[in-house]
Design an enzyme around this catalytic site. Structure first.
Site, PDB file in Angstrom:
ATOM      1  N   ARG A  33       0.827  -1.207   0.000  1.00 20.59           N
ATOM      2  CA  ARG A  33       0.000   0.000   0.000  1.00 20.59           C
ATOM      3  C   ARG A  33       0.862   1.257   0.000  1.00 20.59           C
ATOM      4  NH1 ARG A  33      -5.161  -0.047   2.235  1.00 20.59           N
ATOM      5  NH2 ARG A  33      -4.800   1.788   3.505  1.00 20.59           N
TER       6      ARG A  33
ATOM      7  N   ARG B  34       9.312   6.192  -3.395  1.00 22.95           N
ATOM      8  CA  ARG B  34       9.396   7.236  -4.410  1.00 22.95           C
ATOM      9  C   ARG B  34      10.785   7.834  -4.473  1.00 22.95           C
ATOM     10  NH1 ARG B  34       4.981  10.551  -2.623  1.00 22.95           N
ATOM     11  NH2 ARG B  34       3.319   9.262  -3.461  1.00 22.95           N
TER      12      ARG B  34
ATOM     13  N   ARG C 298      -8.645  -6.629  13.610  1.00 25.61           N
ATOM     14  CA  ARG C 298      -7.985  -5.756  14.560  1.00 25.61           C
ATOM     15  C   ARG C 298      -8.948  -4.631  14.887  1.00 25.61           C
ATOM     16  NH1 ARG C 298      -4.099  -7.508  17.387  1.00 25.61           N
ATOM     17  NH2 ARG C 298      -2.896  -5.564  17.452  1.00 25.61           N
TER      18      ARG C 298
ATOM     19  N   ARG D 240      -0.116   5.670  16.384  1.00 26.21           N
ATOM     20  CA  ARG D 240       0.002   7.025  15.833  1.00 26.21           C
ATOM     21  C   ARG D 240      -0.830   8.008  16.641  1.00 26.21           C
ATOM     22  NH1 ARG D 240      -2.861   5.475  10.013  1.00 26.21           N
ATOM     23  NH2 ARG D 240      -4.876   4.917  10.889  1.00 26.21           N
TER      24      ARG D 240
ATOM     25  N   GLU E  24      -3.849   6.286  18.989  1.00 26.41           N
ATOM     26  CA  GLU E  24      -4.480   5.051  18.505  1.00 26.41           C
ATOM     27  C   GLU E  24      -3.751   3.837  19.056  1.00 26.41           C
ATOM     28  OE1 GLU E  24      -4.960   4.884  14.262  1.00 26.41           O
ATOM     29  OE2 GLU E  24      -6.057   6.780  14.192  1.00 26.41           O
TER      30      GLU E  24
ATOM     31  N   TYR F 208      -9.595  -5.313   3.127  1.00 28.10           N
ATOM     32  CA  TYR F 208      -8.991  -4.062   3.605  1.00 28.10           C
ATOM     33  C   TYR F 208      -9.225  -2.976   2.545  1.00 28.10           C
ATOM     34  CZ  TYR F 208      -5.079  -1.353   5.767  1.00 28.10           C
ATOM     35  OH  TYR F 208      -4.286  -0.423   6.385  1.00 28.10           O
TER      36      TYR F 208
ATOM     37  N   ASP G 161     -10.133   0.724   0.969  1.00 25.05           N
ATOM     38  CA  ASP G 161     -10.161   2.170   1.188  1.00 25.05           C
ATOM     39  C   ASP G 161     -11.565   2.661   0.833  1.00 25.05           C
ATOM     40  OD1 ASP G 161      -7.497   2.441   1.986  1.00 25.05           O
ATOM     41  OD2 ASP G 161      -6.803   2.488  -0.088  1.00 25.05           O
TER      42      ASP G 161
HETATM   43  N1  UDP Z   1       3.289   0.983   7.856  1.00 23.37           N
HETATM   44  C1  UDP Z   1       4.529   0.953   8.475  1.00 23.37           C
HETATM   45  N2  UDP Z   1       5.011   2.099   9.050  1.00 23.37           N
HETATM   46  C2  UDP Z   1       4.336   3.262   9.030  1.00 23.37           C
HETATM   47  C3  UDP Z   1       3.065   3.303   8.383  1.00 23.37           C
HETATM   48  C4  UDP Z   1       2.567   2.141   7.817  1.00 23.37           C
HETATM   49  O1  UDP Z   1       5.169  -0.076   8.511  1.00 23.37           O
HETATM   50  O2  UDP Z   1       4.840   4.262   9.577  1.00 23.37           O
HETATM   51  C5  UDP Z   1       2.766  -0.271   7.271  1.00 23.37           C
HETATM   52  C6  UDP Z   1       1.951  -1.074   8.282  1.00 23.37           C
HETATM   53  O3  UDP Z   1       2.194  -2.443   8.042  1.00 23.37           O
HETATM   54  C7  UDP Z   1       0.547  -0.718   7.926  1.00 23.37           C
HETATM   55  C8  UDP Z   1       0.621  -0.590   6.405  1.00 23.37           C
HETATM   56  O4  UDP Z   1       1.908  -0.014   6.194  1.00 23.37           O
HETATM   57  O5  UDP Z   1      -0.376  -1.732   8.302  1.00 23.37           O
HETATM   58  C9  UDP Z   1      -0.455   0.262   5.792  1.00 23.37           C
HETATM   59  O6  UDP Z   1      -0.434   1.535   6.392  1.00 23.37           O
HETATM   60  P1  UDP Z   1      -1.564   2.619   6.144  1.00 23.37           P
HETATM   61  O7  UDP Z   1      -1.087   3.897   6.717  1.00 23.37           O
HETATM   62  O8  UDP Z   1      -1.954   2.571   4.713  1.00 23.37           O
HETATM   63  O9  UDP Z   1      -2.746   2.026   7.025  1.00 23.37           O
HETATM   64  P2  UDP Z   1      -4.157   2.665   7.450  1.00 23.37           P
HETATM   65  O10 UDP Z   1      -4.068   4.150   7.271  1.00 23.37           O
HETATM   66  O11 UDP Z   1      -5.184   1.988   6.598  1.00 23.37           O
HETATM   67  O12 UDP Z   1      -4.279   2.295   8.884  1.00 23.37           O
END
Ligand code: UDP
Length: 375
Positions: A179, A183, A256, A287, A312, A360, A362
């Protein structure tokens, strides 16, 4: 029958379905067990700030039709997600992984230097996989190590992922980490999509707009009397948990959940960004969201002397909690597949959304899917 459609769940799938069916003259009833509509995109106003009560939601898509559709309900703002991560080494790094991150991590300044560094970082994992004759990454750890290498995996991925999913990276599917973009430019935009933003005035406007003119009953649980509810309409659109729908006959699917510790602070600008990830396992939360930054930009954040933040905490879902993320590992996928086959035989029931499809998703693909259903 009183209704053409009974829609179970007033989240984005259900509300979009109701909107489009209603526009076509269909009689719809939407029921939801919560006291509000919107599912997990629902926002609560605290100190004049829209608080994403069930976690941060940022709408992003490259599908012009989807973008124009949601903007026809409520105009979206120009929010661009640029999260930062506080790592176990105590430093702040830019996300997604881009030239800023590589500079912060290794001091490399050009894409060529960064490519060399990345190759060096990936080498061990690539060699290991070749030696074992493995062509595609078998799990999230292999995917991360071959995509971005050792340092970033250890500083920015491993701890965060294990906290978020409560499972080892070697036991998680590789797609979760795909996901995130990698870049080779100085671009902190988290998404590759052409369009992104937040509804001006908050997500409740989107849901209220979609449900305008539709009959809605909140605090109404389908499972309290599902035999009755199945008799009120020709068709049922079910957006709840598919395993619950079938009485958990093949066992429970795992999810989860997220617990939020929300605080209102006398500080107009607490962390300077909407999203700060904490990637160390030693920090118990994944976060911190500072909600005002989704809708207020630049120094306009100082117009409101207060702010609202949410920490969270991720944990395993249990009965009575809100399910957030499906755990799409092979064990759960096998169980889901059994439910999906049962669902296929239910000709009068449409199963849709994150919980009914155990996916999962979006937000934008949900809207796209409903638009397509009506084509
Ligand atoms: N992820 C990570 N470090 C970060 C942010 C995301 O390893 O700082 C990984 C983690 O496995 C997570 C996945 O990337 O489940 C997808 O993150 P995303 O932010 O897309 O998740 P969401 O916003 O849907 O919770």
């Amino acid at each position: 029958m009183k209704y053409d459609y009974l829609i179970v769940g007033a989240g984005l799938f259900g509300a979009t379905f109701a909107h489009l069916a209603n526009k076509r003259g269909k009689r719809c009833l939407v029921i939801d067990k919560r006291p509000h509509t919107g599912g997990n995109i629902y926002c609560e106003k605290i100190d004049g700030i829209n608080v994403h009560k069930y976690g941060a939601h940022i709408f992003h898509t490259s599908d012009r039709e989807v973008w124009e559709f949601v903007n026809s309900i409520v105009p979206f703002n120009r929010y661009t997600n640029c999260p930062v991560a506080q790592a176990p080494d105590g430093k702040l790094y830019s996300l997604p992984f881009n030239m800023n991150t590589f500079y912060q991590m290794w001091g490399v300044k050009t894409p060529c230097e960064a490519q060399d560094k990345l190759e060096e970082q990936r080498a061990d994992a690539v060699a290991r996989m070749q030696a074992e004759g493995v062509s595609a990454p078998r799990n999230l750890e292999e995917q991360a190590l071959t995509l971005i290498g050792k340092d970033i995996y250890e500083q920015l991925i491993k701890g965060y992922t294990e906290k978020q999913w409560g499972r080892k990276c070697t036991d998680l599917p590789a797609f979760i980490i795909r996901r995130l973009p990698v870049r080779m430019t100085y671009d902190n935009n988290y998404f590759n999509d052409s369009y992104q933003g937040i509804p001006i005035g908050g997500y409740n406007r989107l849901i209220d707009g979609l449900l305008e003119g539709v009959e809605v009953k909140t605090e109404t649980d389908f499972f309290a009397d599902c035999e009755y509810w199945k008799t009120v309409a020709d068709k049922v659109v079910f957006t709840g948990k598919i395993d619950e729908f079938f009485g958990y006959r093949f066992g429970k699917l795992e999810y989860r959940t997220v617990r939020f510790e929300t605080e209102s602070l006398h500080n107009p600008n607490w962390q300077g960004n909407a999203v700060v990830n904490y990637t160390s396992v030693d920090v118990p939360y994944t976060r911190i969201i500072e909600h005002k930054h989704f809708e207020t930009f630049g120094n306009a954040v100082y117009d409101n002397p207060k702010t609202v933040i949410s920490r969270e905490y991720s944990s395993e879902w249990q009965d009575g909690m809100e399910p957030f993320y499906p755990v799409n590992d092979s064990k759960n996928q096998e169980t889901y597949e059994k439910y999906r086959q049962l669902a296929e035989r239910e000709s009068n029931i449409i199963f849709g959304g994150r919980l009914a499809e155990y996916k999962y998703y979006d937000m934008a693909p949900i809207v796209a899917q409903v638009l397509n259903l009506f084509k």
